[in-house]
Design an enzyme around this catalytic site. Structure first.
Site, mmCIF file in Angstrom:
data_model
loop_
_atom_site.group_PDB
_atom_site.id
_atom_site.type_symbol
_atom_site.label_atom_id
_atom_site.label_comp_id
_atom_site.label_asym_id
_atom_site.label_seq_id
_atom_site.Cartn_x
_atom_site.Cartn_y
_atom_site.Cartn_z
ATOM 1 N N ASP A 52 0.858 -1.188 0.000
ATOM 2 C CA ASP A 52 0.000 0.000 0.000
ATOM 3 C C ASP A 52 0.893 1.237 0.000
ATOM 4 O O ASP A 52 1.911 1.270 0.710
ATOM 5 C CB ASP A 52 -0.878 -0.006 1.261
ATOM 6 C CG ASP A 52 -2.131 0.843 1.091
ATOM 7 O OD1 ASP A 52 -3.235 0.309 1.270
ATOM 8 O OD2 ASP A 52 -1.988 2.049 0.797
ATOM 9 N N TYR A 169 -14.265 7.848 -12.842
ATOM 10 C CA TYR A 169 -13.905 6.693 -11.993
ATOM 11 C C TYR A 169 -14.442 5.399 -12.623
ATOM 12 O O TYR A 169 -13.724 4.406 -12.753
ATOM 13 C CB TYR A 169 -14.478 6.902 -10.589
ATOM 14 C CG TYR A 169 -14.326 5.736 -9.655
ATOM 15 C CD1 TYR A 169 -13.099 5.434 -9.078
ATOM 16 C CD2 TYR A 169 -15.422 4.931 -9.340
ATOM 17 C CE1 TYR A 169 -12.962 4.356 -8.215
ATOM 18 C CE2 TYR A 169 -15.299 3.857 -8.473
ATOM 19 C CZ TYR A 169 -14.071 3.572 -7.908
ATOM 20 O OH TYR A 169 -13.940 2.504 -7.050
ATOM 21 N N LYS A 173 -12.425 2.086 -14.056
ATOM 22 C CA LYS A 173 -12.704 0.730 -13.565
ATOM 23 C C LYS A 173 -13.127 -0.192 -14.708
ATOM 24 O O LYS A 173 -12.702 -1.349 -14.780
ATOM 25 C CB LYS A 173 -13.785 0.768 -12.477
ATOM 26 C CG LYS A 173 -13.280 1.259 -11.126
ATOM 27 C CD LYS A 173 -12.307 0.262 -10.519
ATOM 28 C CE LYS A 173 -11.903 0.598 -9.103
ATOM 29 N NZ LYS A 173 -10.894 -0.318 -8.566
#
Ligand code: UDP
Length: 351
Positions: A52, A169, A173
């Site tokens: 991360d 967004y 995706k």
């Protein structure tokens, strides 16, 4: 005479993304959902590498498992191709959650949100294919846009009109879904695309949208619960623990390979009703305040009026039934000690 070539046998796909005892890389492993997935993987006996860059996640999210002998945490970005390659080369499967979410972020920086999700997906799925390991890619119900409910996996995606910011967004995706399928097909590796619906639970922050943690925090602080629009828009909320289990069951299911599967609850609730439920369960006297969308979001930013998943595929694949009703979820969140970085005062404004 030239005889037609017999078809080349395609290399046999591994039966599923995940098998017992694997080394599993979790990109975005310190995020809200990623950290719950890490915990569930550890419970199931895997060796876990959480990766991360902490742009959206926090090491605090992994506090409960920080010293676990089968967990390794690396602070790095899989949007860097070299990092993604090193991570995947040392793993047997990758579960991809790295990315940036939150309607507030999307409204403030649609380009940045789109690029962050696009880049991490590009590097993540390409590196998995190069390492010849399976991928579970976490996509989003946003790809259904303002379509007809319930949203079914075999319907076309609808990211929306590019003049408006919200679709950026969803576009990233949807693009990443095609990338994941394309790389997996070329490499002969298993892939599962999970389209996540609204997911809630401990460790979710209300700082970037996310209505339920916001209402919980507002009710606790005695501040107005801010309902955007007329409050008749609906969502279905699933508990993050149930979602993490569903994702790992999917990753381990041969029948999920090569498929898109909705993951979430289909228990629909209007946002206004959610505000009333939170206020009642909290025993709070906070008023419920409606705010026009135009006061909260930039021009052209559209809300999704109804979002309900079709769950037939999920049920057929893993026999899914979300365990926790909304009241139990709200009660749990009200009982969790509060550690949201967002100051309550900031919650009265648009975000
Ligand atoms: N919402 C709201 N008040 C808030 C935050 C969100 O009324 O303080 C509404 C938002 O407009 C949307 C729903 O709650 O209709 C869910 O918003 P969230 O940001 O949680 O996720 P979304 O489903 O829109 O991605």
């Amino acid at each position: 005479m030239l005889l037609p070539m017999p078809p080349r046998p395609s290399p046999a796909l591994p039966a599923a993304v995940l098998a017992p005892g694997m080394r599993v890389a979790v990109t975005g492993g310190a995020g809200f959902l990623g950290s719950h997935v890490v915990e569930e993987l550890l419970r199931r006996g895997h060796r876990v590498h959480a990766v991360d860059d902490l742009s959206a996640g926090s090491v605090q999210n992994l506090a409960a498992v920080a010293t676990h002998p089968r967990l390794r945490v690396t602070v790095a970005s899989v949007a860097e191709a070299a990092t993604a390659q090193v991570v995947c080369a040392a793993a047997d499967a990758v579960l991809h959650f790295a990315g940036v979410v939150g309607v507030r972020r999307l409204a403030d920086d649609p380009l940045g949100v789109m690029q962050a999700n696009q880049r991490s997906a590009e590097c993540g799925v390409a590196a998995a294919a190069a390492a010849r390991i399976g991928v579970l890619f976490s996509s989003s119900s946003e790809v259904y846009g303002r379509g007809r409910v319930p949203f079914a996996e075999d319907e076309p995606v609808r990211p929306g009109v590019p003049e408006g910011p919200r679709g950026s967004y969803a576009c990233a995706k949807a693009y990443a879904e095609w990338l994941a399928f394309g790389h997996a097909a070329r490499a002969g590796t298993p892939v599962v695309v999970a389209r996540l619906f609204n997911t809630v639970g401990p460790r979710q922050t209300g700082a970037h949208g996310m209505v339920l943690p916001r209402f919980v925090q507002q009710a606790r602080a005695g501040l107005p619960l801010t309902v955007y629009g007329d409050g008749r828009q609906t969502r279905c909320f699933a508990h993050v623990g149930d979602v993490a289990r569903a994702l790992l069951d999917l990753a381990a299911a041969p029948a999920a390979v090569g498929r898109i599967v909705n993951v979430g609850s289909d228990d629909e609730i209007a946002v206004r009703a959610l505000a009333e439920l939170v206020r009642a369960r909290a025993g709070s006297r906070s008023p419920i305040e409606t705010m026009p969308l135009a006061a909260v979001f930039p021009p052209g930013f559209e809300d999704v009026p109804r979002r309900v998943p079709a769950l037939a595929r999920l049920r057929a694949t893993i026999g899914w039934a979300p365990a926790r009703p909304m009241t139990a979820i709200v009660d749990e969140l009200l009982a969790v000690p509060h550690r949201d970085a967002t100051a309550p005062a900031a919650m009265t404004a648009s975000g």
